[in-house]
Each structure stands twice: as structure tokens, then as C-alpha cells.
Design a protein around this motif. Sequence first.
Motif, PDB file in Angstrom:
ATOM      1  N   TRP A  27      -6.801  -0.637  -1.760  1.00  0.00           N
ATOM      2  CA  TRP A  27      -5.755   0.291  -1.331  1.00  0.00           C
ATOM      3  C   TRP A  27      -6.016   0.783   0.089  1.00  0.00           C
ATOM      4  N   GLY A  73       0.818  -1.203   0.000  1.00  0.00           N
ATOM      5  CA  GLY A  73       0.000   0.000   0.000  1.00  0.00           C
ATOM      6  C   GLY A  73       0.851   1.252   0.000  1.00  0.00           C
ATOM      7  N   VAL A 116      -1.132  -3.895  -4.859  1.00  0.00           N
ATOM      8  CA  VAL A 116      -1.941  -3.444  -3.720  1.00  0.00           C
ATOM      9  C   VAL A 116      -3.252  -4.229  -3.661  1.00  0.00           C
ATOM     10  N   GLN A 165      -0.782  -0.935  -8.810  1.00  0.00           N
ATOM     11  CA  GLN A 165      -2.168  -1.243  -8.478  1.00  0.00           C
ATOM     12  C   GLN A 165      -2.394  -2.744  -8.350  1.00  0.00           C
ATOM     13  N   THR A 197       2.633   1.728  -3.388  1.00  0.00           N
ATOM     14  CA  THR A 197       1.735   2.323  -4.382  1.00  0.00           C
ATOM     15  C   THR A 197       1.679   3.832  -4.223  1.00  0.00           C
TER      16      THR A 197
END
Length: 546
Positions: A366, A247, A519, A516, A250
Motif C-alpha cells: 500500500w 492505492g 493494491v 487489499q 483502497t
Amino acid sequence: MAESDDTQGIPAPEGATEIIDTEYEIGQHNIEGSLGPFGFDIHNPVFGVSAIAVVAFVFYALALPEQAGAAFGWLRPWLTSTFDWFFLIAANIFVLFCLVLIVSPWGNVRLGGRDATPDYSYTGWFAMLFAAGMGIGLMFFGVLEPVYHMAISAPLGTPSPFDAAGNLIPENVDRAKAMGLAATIYHWGLHPWAIYAVVALALALFSFNKGLPLTIRSAFYPIFGERIWGWTGHVIDILAVFATLFGLATSLGFGAQQANAGLNHVFGIPVDTTVQVILITLITGVALFSVLRGLDGGVKLLSEINMGLAALLLLFVLLAGPTLAILGDFGQGLLAYAQDLVPLSNPFGRTDDDYREGWTAFYWAWWISWSPFVGMFIARVSRGRTVREFITCVLIIPSLVCVLWMAVFGGVAIDQVLSDPASSAVKAQVIDSYNPPLSLFAMLEGLPLSSITSVIAIVLVIVFFVTSSDSGSLVIDTITAGGKVDAPVPQRVFWATFEGAVAIVLLVGGGLGALQAMVISTGLPFTVVLLLMCWAVLKGLMSEPR
């Protein structure tokens, strides 16, 4: 330990220190670690498994970048199209769970015990909740998302205000504009903050009221009992480490791309992966310096600077743009959000795949990945609050801050797009060519003093980058050290370094899609953890004195 009618005693594992509170029976658990090489405080297998897996992932992505890139490119769309319904249902459960606690008798339970008093005044507490709600995401998506949802993603099938040739369709403008704001608020309002509230409440309840370590496994004692001190607990904490790490990676990747776009916009520095890798490396170095300076001399000072700059930028955009229209957008967006909340939350029978799979499923994953990070921060500053007070404020205060930010930045951007589509830089970068990192700077270009405000925006992104890396390494360090909040500095240096390394290999291996994909892949199993956590919190509250 004996059990009373009002509270369920939680026994300590073998070898742990146990203390008895005058009001509750509290097992004080100190999960013993061992001092390993380089001064690391190693907690059983959690640090070792997490560290080895992260190092192996970094070397795999560097050694086989094409293979890794292909895997990342396939993973994200498959996960979002297959499990979008699961993410939406889970997020709805978290919201309903929080609302039930607010109106239930358990809302009277005080975090820290019956006689606990808040550590911070309302002003200070609200300021810290506000700080938790700010981050790279607001800088990256504040302009991009309202404009994109208004014109392209068609939430709930809302028609675009533009035809295929780019001409305005007047009869579609009002509904599309309202939906653009409502669909954005949906991603930054009650649902994400309910996710954070569940984790924060679990950590606060089982740490402050039950005397357990400040780590994710502690919340599961009512379900798994003594097994949380074995591999069941190890797996829970390892999942929390992976979710938090990816997370954060990202967010760092978004920040690097946006900082690079801003530097190109202001100074002409080229936009490419090499520059972004250099940015991540340099900013990770600054984060390491902040780690060495400690909380007060490092992240606290940077956070105060960042909050001041963010408030100034928000005020400037509000006053330099169409102020009355922006304030109207704030109210209109909230009203549209309230009207469309239920259909936007419906996981079945919808045809807006771009919005639901491409945006909502990613966002919920996320937010869930970030939940150990933000949840631990919120828990540590919320001792002394009742459950009702805690949940109400955690849901409402940060949500309103996020809504205000999106209404101001997104409202100005939408006004620029609709008032002059032919020359709007925002339309060119979001609708015509889709260049997300440049969207904020395109909006600032349409306001006075853009050269100054663009530099301020770059500084904001970079400092958010630093504080996220520093704070994130502290949270991961706490989890891998078994809940200790004073683990050795070299361990935080290790995690801060590898947060940057993971962000780099994901950018090199597949860009934004790779960030993406990872995550979502870590958020998926951790969603199951959070659903179980709701049941554990309920059982924990039931064991509190009436």
C-alpha cells in the motif's frame, strides 16, 4: 552535449528544448502530448493505455461481480503468503539506502543546484511534511491496529493479554501492550517514509538538478538512457498510474466504510454497500467541485480545514484520556519499536503469519502504491534542501507525527480495553467481533462529548476522502501528461471520476479484501521499479558536482 569531469550531461530526446545552466548541463525535456477529444492532453500511449485499462476493469467488475469477487478473494492471500519475503526485503533496502545517503558525501548535494535556496521556511516545510503524513489511514487504523496487535495478531509470537474466555492474564499485559504499539509504529515509521523518500528524492533530483520532467520515468535515465522516451518509459509511467490509482481506491474504500460506520453510530444510517456506494459517489462529486476550483480554492482550503480539525481532535483525545499514561505510552512504544525493529523486519524464520502476511506485506504494498502520489508532493515542496537534510526530515518528522497519533488514539483505546474489558466498546468491536470501521467511534464513545467528537471524526474522514481524491487525480494527471503540472482540468475530472468508480466496483466486487488484493497486485511490480530507482538515484548523485 559535452561532458565535464563533475557532471554527466543528459541529452534531450529529438525535438525537445534544451537549455544550458551556468553550473550544470541540464537537458530540459518536454514530452509532447496532443490535445485529444474533450480537451485531454494525451501523452503518447500512457494516457490511452491507462485509461482504457481502468475503464475495462470497471466494466468487467460490474458485468461479472461474482467472478470478480472470487478472483479478488483468492488473489490477496496468495500474494501476501507468496511474496511477503520480497516486500520485507525491499522495504529494508529502502531504509538502509536512505541511511547510507544521510552519512555519505552525497548527502551534501543540494536539490536544485549548488546555489539553490529553499522555497519554504522550516516551519512551512515541516507543516507540509506533516500534512503528507496524515490521511484516511490514520483515522481508520489509529485505534484498530494497536489493539489488534496487542490482543490477536501476536507479532513475533507475543502472547495475548486475554485467555480464550476473555479474561485478563496479568503477566502478559505489559509485553503485549508494548508490542501492540511497537508493531503499529513499525508500519507507520521509518519503513514507509523511506519508501516515500526514495521516490521524492528521485523526482526532485532529476527534475530540479537534471531538468527532466516531473514524472517517474525521468529517474531511470541513468539506467535506460534514451529508452525512457519510448516504451520502457511508457511502461514505468503506466505502472505508476495503476499503483497510484488502486492505492487511492483502497484509501477511498476504507474512508467510505468508516464514514458509513460513523453515520450509523451517530444517526442510525444502515451499514451496507449501497450506502457506501452513495457516499463514494457524493464525495467524488465534492472532489470534482474542488478540482474545478483549483488548488488554492479547492484542495488547499480543505486541507487547512482538515489539519485544524485533526489537531483539535488529537488534542481533545490526549486531554480527555489518561494524559500521563498516553505520554508514557508514546515513550514506551518508541523504545519497544527500537528494540524490536530488527526482528520485526526479518523476512525469514518467523511464525507470526497473521501479522507478517496479513498486515506487513499489505502495508508495504500500500505504501509503495502511494509512493508516486506522496513522493511527488514531497518533491515539489523540497527544492533547495540538501539530500542529507531532505532524507533526515522526511524520515523523522512525519514518522513522529504518525507515532504520536497512534500513541494517543491507540493508547486511549488500549487503556479502555485493559481497565474494563467487560464493558469496553473497543474490545467488543475489535477483539470480540472485529468491526474495523467502527473502532474509532467505539473509542470516542468512552470519552466525554462523544456525539460531538464522532461528528468531527466523520467530517475528518470525508474531507480526507475529498483531498485524497483531488490530489491523487492531480498526480495521475501529471504522470499521464508526461510530467506537465498544468494539464487540462477535464483530464483531472476524468481521473477523479474513475478513482471513485474503481473504489465502488472493488467494494461491490469483494469489499475490503478486494481493495487489499488490488493494491498488493499493483504494488508488487512497482516494488521492482522502486528498487531500480535506488540504483538510478545513486548514479544520478554520482554525476553531481563534487
